[in-house]
Write an enzyme that holds these catalytic residues in place. Sequence first.
Site, PDB file in Angstrom:
ATOM      1  N   GLU A  11       0.806  -1.221   0.000  1.00 13.57           N
ATOM      2  CA  GLU A  11       0.000   0.000   0.000  1.00 13.57           C
ATOM      3  C   GLU A  11       0.845   1.280   0.000  1.00 13.57           C
ATOM      4  OE1 GLU A  11      -2.355  -0.747   3.466  1.00 13.57           O
ATOM      5  OE2 GLU A  11      -3.964  -1.704   2.322  1.00 13.57           O
ATOM      6  N   GLU A  36       6.696 -21.979   8.087  1.00 14.23           N
ATOM      7  CA  GLU A  36       7.033 -21.129   9.225  1.00 14.23           C
ATOM      8  C   GLU A  36       8.013 -21.795  10.181  1.00 14.23           C
ATOM      9  OE1 GLU A  36       4.006 -21.430  12.828  1.00 14.23           O
ATOM     10  OE2 GLU A  36       3.006 -20.724  11.030  1.00 14.23           O
TER      11      GLU A  36
END
Length: 274
Positions: A83, A114
């Site tokens: 963004e 992960e």
Amino acid sequence: MNLGNLTTEQRNPASANIDKCSTLEMLKIINDEDKKIAGAVEKVLPQIAEAVDLIAEKISNGGRLFYIGAGTSGRLGVLDASECPPTFGVEADLVQGIIAGGAVALTNAVEGAEDDKNSAAADLREKNFTAADVLVGIATSGRTPYVLGGVDFAKKIGAATVGVSCVENSKLAKIVDIAINPITGAEVITGSTRMKAGTATKMILNMLTTGAMIKIGKVYGNLMVDVRATNEKLRDRACRIVIAAVNCTEAEAVAALEKCNGHAKSAINFLRKE
């Protein structure tokens, strides 16, 4: 600390019977728990401010900001990074998000990604991460091996590190330069840290980038003057920003934007010099 002992993993008494509630009652429980998030973030504002100043300093000196995380945490980092270019007119590589498992993990769970502590260093090397940059490790539990591995690598090469987690005394908090730990407590749905913890994380990441961009001059007053006017909505927004900044007419703003390739800040400077 054992995962089951973390506050984010505890059962929430307020939602113990949520499966038997009416839809409205269910949503009220969720909303009541969400109201607690801003308070948890407020308590760590000094640490967020310290991180904002660090990030702004690094960017001003030619460095970049990197987020690294897994699952929801990784997705939130990628989202915030993506963004920044349209909002603040910065280059796409200035703020980057890295997620365990790569781009496919944005929409699909990548099993075991992960837990791979070593792959984070490889991912950072691929992005040419250097000591001039700053790394923000995001892990709700504060114990994700991938994130801890990334922070370890960053520290070894002399880069600044920030950690965002939502539990007390996390492993992540103990190894970073600046630890940001909003304690969001038990989730409405036990263990679903995409909810309260995820919301707190999103709020913090918004503050980190918005605060840093304000510090480096990407905002005038409260106007996002470096917005990239790449569609009709953003062209209209750029026009309104110019009008608000210099108190001109719409026609004057449109003409100035046309002369300045749609760049609001340049249009503002142009009108001020007239």
